[in-house]
Write a protein that holds these residues in place. Structure first.
Motif, short mmCIF file in Angstrom:
data_model
loop_
_atom_site.label_atom_id
_atom_site.label_comp_id
_atom_site.label_asym_id
_atom_site.label_seq_id
_atom_site.Cartn_x
_atom_site.Cartn_y
_atom_site.Cartn_z
N PHE A 11 -14.85 -24.53 20.09
CA PHE A 11 -14.21 -25.67 20.73
C PHE A 11 -15.23 -26.35 21.64
CE2 PHE A 11 -10.71 -22.85 19.78
CZ PHE A 11 -9.76 -23.71 19.27
N PHE A 12 -15.14 -27.67 21.71
CA PHE A 12 -16.00 -28.47 22.58
C PHE A 12 -15.10 -29.14 23.61
CE2 PHE A 12 -18.03 -27.82 18.59
CZ PHE A 12 -19.35 -27.57 18.91
N LEU A 13 -15.24 -28.72 24.86
CA LEU A 13 -14.38 -29.19 25.94
C LEU A 13 -15.11 -30.21 26.79
CD1 LEU A 13 -13.16 -26.46 25.00
CD2 LEU A 13 -12.53 -26.03 27.34
N SER A 14 -14.36 -31.18 27.25
CA SER A 14 -14.92 -32.19 28.15
C SER A 14 -15.12 -31.57 29.53
CB SER A 14 -13.96 -33.38 28.25
OG SER A 14 -12.81 -33.01 29.00
N PRO A 15 -15.86 -32.23 30.42
CA PRO A 15 -16.02 -31.71 31.78
C PRO A 15 -14.69 -31.58 32.52
CG PRO A 15 -17.70 -33.36 31.33
CD PRO A 15 -16.74 -33.39 30.17
N GLU A 16 -13.68 -32.31 32.06
CA GLU A 16 -12.35 -32.26 32.70
C GLU A 16 -11.47 -31.16 32.11
OE1 GLU A 16 -13.48 -35.26 31.15
OE2 GLU A 16 -14.52 -35.70 33.02
N GLY A 17 -11.98 -30.41 31.13
CA GLY A 17 -11.21 -29.31 30.55
C GLY A 17 -10.33 -29.70 29.38
N ARG A 18 -10.64 -30.79 28.72
CA ARG A 18 -9.86 -31.22 27.55
C ARG A 18 -10.61 -30.86 26.27
NH1 ARG A 18 -5.58 -33.85 28.68
NH2 ARG A 18 -5.25 -34.87 30.66
N ILE A 19 -9.86 -30.46 25.27
CA ILE A 19 -10.47 -30.10 23.98
C ILE A 19 -10.76 -31.39 23.22
CG2 ILE A 19 -10.18 -28.90 21.78
CD1 ILE A 19 -8.19 -27.03 23.25
N GLU A 20 -12.04 -31.70 23.08
CA GLU A 20 -12.45 -32.93 22.41
C GLU A 20 -12.54 -32.74 20.90
OE1 GLU A 20 -12.64 -35.81 23.87
OE2 GLU A 20 -12.17 -34.90 25.80
N ARG A 21 -13.02 -31.60 20.47
CA ARG A 21 -13.13 -31.32 19.03
C ARG A 21 -13.27 -29.83 18.81
NH1 ARG A 21 -15.74 -34.85 20.61
NH2 ARG A 21 -17.63 -34.54 21.75
N ALA A 22 -13.05 -29.42 17.57
CA ALA A 22 -13.16 -28.00 17.20
C ALA A 22 -13.74 -27.91 15.80
CB ALA A 22 -11.78 -27.34 17.25
N VAL A 23 -14.42 -26.82 15.54
CA VAL A 23 -15.01 -26.60 14.22
C VAL A 23 -14.80 -25.13 13.86
CG1 VAL A 23 -17.32 -26.16 15.14
CG2 VAL A 23 -17.07 -26.96 12.80
N VAL A 24 -14.54 -24.91 12.57
CA VAL A 24 -14.30 -23.56 12.06
C VAL A 24 -15.41 -23.21 11.09
CG1 VAL A 24 -12.73 -22.15 10.70
CG2 VAL A 24 -11.81 -23.81 12.31
N GLY A 25 -15.90 -21.98 11.16
CA GLY A 25 -16.93 -21.52 10.24
C GLY A 25 -18.32 -21.74 10.80
N TYR A 26 -19.30 -21.42 9.98
CA TYR A 26 -20.70 -21.52 10.41
C TYR A 26 -21.05 -22.95 10.79
CZ TYR A 26 -25.75 -21.48 10.33
OH TYR A 26 -27.07 -21.63 10.68
N THR A 27 -21.72 -23.09 11.92
CA THR A 27 -22.19 -24.39 12.37
C THR A 27 -23.66 -24.27 12.73
OG1 THR A 27 -20.00 -24.82 13.27
CG2 THR A 27 -21.74 -26.31 13.93
N THR A 28 -24.45 -25.17 12.20
CA THR A 28 -25.89 -25.15 12.49
C THR A 28 -26.14 -25.54 13.94
OG1 THR A 28 -26.15 -27.48 11.91
CG2 THR A 28 -26.41 -25.86 10.11
N LEU A 29 -27.35 -25.30 14.40
CA LEU A 29 -27.74 -25.72 15.74
C LEU A 29 -27.61 -27.23 15.87
CD1 LEU A 29 -28.93 -25.23 18.54
CD2 LEU A 29 -31.20 -25.28 17.50
N ALA A 30 -28.02 -27.96 14.84
CA ALA A 30 -27.90 -29.43 14.87
C ALA A 30 -26.43 -29.83 14.97
CB ALA A 30 -28.55 -30.03 13.63
#
Length: 185
Positions: free
Chosen positions: A158-177
């Motif tokens: 999960f990628f959370l904003s500085p305010e604690g909101r879930i902006e996006r999510a990804v499932v499975g392998y994710t590259t560094l890029a």
């Protein structure tokens, strides 16, 4: 149509496309674009049930492997990359180095934190951390936090904003890029 060939603008477009497809870089470009679309569609389908779109992240207080309590709310003020994983997950093992690199690249501009869940024994988590040189904080999760975030596949990030909101999510392998790109969005 004359002699079985289309005429007019449509015929010219088809002929131009056929000439372009004879170039290797066009064929590869089209194939790459189709592959990217397929990967994006599969990723969106996998994450369809996860919270996101600016929803507040479910709060939690979890402890680290060292026993210190960590509240999600305490991480506010910077973007947060919150990775859920299981010690038995092969893909999690491969992705852990990407999270370590992301943490080094992000430095003080973001928090990179992981939550170990679906483990039988805390020693399994410790072994994973040691064997894979995990250098980012590892929190010991439980069924409640796993349900709150609706995680049923590993790894899930999960990628959370500085305010604690879930902006996006990804499932499975994710590259560094991929991790870096999603963090910067």
């Amino acid at each position: 149509m004359e002699g079985g060939t289309p005429t007019g603008a449509l015929g010219r477009m088809k002929a131009a496309w056929e000439r372009a497809r004879q170039r290797w870089w066009v064929r590869w470009g089209v194939d790459l674009a189709v592959l990217v679309l397929i990967v994006a569609a599969v990723g969106a389908w996998q994450a369809r049930r996860l919270p996101g779109g600016g929803a507040p992240a479910p709060g939690f207080t979890l402890r680290t492997l060292g026993g210190e309590p960590v509240q999600l709310e305490a991480l506010r003020g910077k973007p947060v990359v919150l990775a859920f994983w299981a010690p038995w997950c092969g893909v999690c093992k491969v992705e852990s180095s990407n999270l370590s690199q992301l943490r080094r690249l992000a430095g003080d501009s973001a928090h990179v934190v992981s939550v170990a869940v679906a483990y039988d024994d805390e020693e399994d988590v410790r072994r994973f951390v040691q064997e894979h040189d995990v250098d980012f904080p590892v929190l010991l999760g439980d069924d409640a936090v796993q349900r709150a975030f609706r995680v049923d596949t590993f790894p899930t990030v999960f990628f959370l904003s500085p305010e604690g909101r879930i902006e996006r999510a990804v499932v499975g392998y994710t590259t560094l890029a991929g991790l870096g790109w999603r963090l910067m969005l």
